[in-house]
Design a protein around this motif. Structure first.
Motif, PDB file in Angstrom:
ATOM      1  N   LYS A 197     -30.261  -0.726 -14.146  1.00 64.11           N
ATOM      2  CA  LYS A 197     -29.849  -2.071 -13.750  1.00 64.11           C
ATOM      3  C   LYS A 197     -30.125  -3.074 -14.872  1.00 64.11           C
ATOM      4  CE  LYS A 197     -31.038  -0.959  -8.983  1.00 64.11           C
ATOM      5  NZ  LYS A 197     -32.041  -1.141  -7.922  1.00 64.11           N
ATOM      6  N   PRO A 198     -29.125  -3.862 -15.263  1.00 67.08           N
ATOM      7  CA  PRO A 198     -29.338  -4.861 -16.324  1.00 67.08           C
ATOM      8  C   PRO A 198     -30.446  -5.857 -15.990  1.00 67.08           C
ATOM      9  CG  PRO A 198     -26.991  -4.589 -15.857  1.00 67.08           C
ATOM     10  CD  PRO A 198     -27.733  -3.832 -14.797  1.00 67.08           C
ATOM     11  N   GLU A 199     -30.571  -6.206 -14.696  1.00 69.37           N
ATOM     12  CA  GLU A 199     -31.590  -7.188 -14.311  1.00 69.37           C
ATOM     13  C   GLU A 199     -33.002  -6.643 -14.480  1.00 69.37           C
ATOM     14  OE1 GLU A 199     -27.930  -7.954 -11.658  1.00 69.37           O
ATOM     15  OE2 GLU A 199     -29.049  -6.218 -12.398  1.00 69.37           O
ATOM     16  N   VAL A 200     -33.170  -5.334 -14.242  1.00 71.45           N
ATOM     17  CA  VAL A 200     -34.488  -4.713 -14.441  1.00 71.45           C
ATOM     18  C   VAL A 200     -34.844  -4.719 -15.917  1.00 71.45           C
ATOM     19  CG1 VAL A 200     -35.801  -2.565 -14.221  1.00 71.45           C
ATOM     20  CG2 VAL A 200     -34.305  -3.300 -12.371  1.00 71.45           C
ATOM     21  N   GLU A 201     -33.878  -4.364 -16.771  1.00 75.24           N
ATOM     22  CA  GLU A 201     -34.132  -4.376 -18.206  1.00 75.24           C
ATOM     23  C   GLU A 201     -34.406  -5.794 -18.705  1.00 75.24           C
ATOM     24  OE1 GLU A 201     -31.771  -3.542 -22.360  1.00 75.24           O
ATOM     25  OE2 GLU A 201     -31.509  -2.092 -20.728  1.00 75.24           O
ATOM     26  N   ALA A 202     -33.658  -6.777 -18.188  1.00 73.21           N
ATOM     27  CA  ALA A 202     -33.866  -8.163 -18.621  1.00 73.21           C
ATOM     28  C   ALA A 202     -35.264  -8.647 -18.245  1.00 73.21           C
ATOM     29  CB  ALA A 202     -32.804  -9.062 -17.994  1.00 73.21           C
ATOM     30  N   PHE A 203     -35.728  -8.299 -17.040  1.00 68.13           N
ATOM     31  CA  PHE A 203     -37.084  -8.662 -16.624  1.00 68.13           C
ATOM     32  C   PHE A 203     -38.107  -8.027 -17.556  1.00 68.13           C
ATOM     33  CE2 PHE A 203     -41.028  -8.003 -14.385  1.00 68.13           C
ATOM     34  CZ  PHE A 203     -41.225  -9.169 -13.665  1.00 68.13           C
ATOM     35  N   ALA A 204     -37.913  -6.739 -17.854  1.00 66.84           N
ATOM     36  CA  ALA A 204     -38.842  -6.026 -18.724  1.00 66.84           C
ATOM     37  C   ALA A 204     -38.866  -6.630 -20.124  1.00 66.84           C
ATOM     38  CB  ALA A 204     -38.481  -4.548 -18.782  1.00 66.84           C
TER      39      ALA A 204
END
Length: 250
Positions: A197-204
């Motif tokens: 998920k792009p949002e998970v990577e962005a958070f990380a």
């Protein structure tokens, strides 16, 4: 109210303001705590915090690794830290999927499920659309666009129970009191902590890997596998070899 504990970053004392402990001496330490906090602005413009992590809790939550061990004696807020770390991700990441496990159903029910029921109301008090279902063993946060983030409770009472959790990937998995799990199922479970998920990577990238460039790969797509534990238990030798000695016997 001052505390006898000391800030892990600057060595200064803590001061209690309301229900939370802040570094008393360093504005930069307080800023780091705030960066990982959970809060919201009221209709009157006043900011209200409901979770302020201590420096060691910040370092755990933001550690730039996919697999992480949180050790320590009983009663030092490891479970609290992990649960609220999952809530924070569920608030920031639409369709976030997490799994938090204890060894037995009884332990899960008496600890995390009971506390999730309380935490639901705390999050609702600052306008978060949180809902806990004991029947489904799920804590859900609905985002303004209608997407839902889910934190599921589970247990590993029997070795075969792990099969229930291997059918799909999770953005975060927490094995609470993980040394009490059986070694092979615990290793199998760890393989499911990965995300596309792009949002998970962005958070990380924002909170865990700010030192990496945009072209650098993020381990597991930003997913995490956290083991929380006291000493002792069937998996203690394996966990010591993996995380402390770094010499696992494959």
């Amino acid at each position: 109210m001052a505390s006898k504990s000391r800030c892990h970053w600057c060595g200064g004392p803590f001061i209690r303001i309301g229900q939370h402990y802040w570094c008393a001496d360093s504005p930069s330490c307080r800023e780091r705590q705030s960066f990982h906090a959970i809060g919201a602005q009221s209709s009157t413009g006043e900011w209200r915090n409901i979770y302020i992590p201590l420096p060691m809790q910040v370092e755990f939550d933001s550690a730039p690794v996919r697999y992480l061990l949180g050790g320590g004696a009983a009663g030092v807020s490891k479970s609290h830290m992990a649960r609220w770390g999952l809530y924070r991700r569920a608030i920031f990441i639409p369709e976030f999927e997490a799994l938090i496990l204890r060894n037995t159903w009884n332990e899960l029910e008496k600890h995390h499920l009971r506390l999730m029921q309380r935490d639901e109301k705390v999050l609702q008090s600052i306008g978060i659309n949180a809902f806990f279902s004991k029947t489904d063993r799920e804590f859900r946060i609905t985002h303004p666009d209608g997407r839902v983030s889910t934190i599921e409770g589970g247990h590993m009472e029997n070795a075969e129970d792990v099969k229930k959790y291997l059918s799909r990937e999770r953005d975060a998995i927490v094995a609470d009191e993980g040394t009490n799990f059986q070694p092979v199922p615990l290793l199998e479970l760890s393989t499911r902590a990965r995300s596309t998920k792009p949002e998970v990577e962005a958070f990380a990238r924002r909170y865990m890997y700010p030192h990496l460039g945009p072209a650098d790969d993020i381990p597991g797509g930003g997913a995490v596998f956290w083991i929380l534990s006291n000493p002792g238990g069937p998996s203690s030798t394996m966990i010591r070899e993996l995380f402390i000695e770094h010499e696992p016997s494959w």
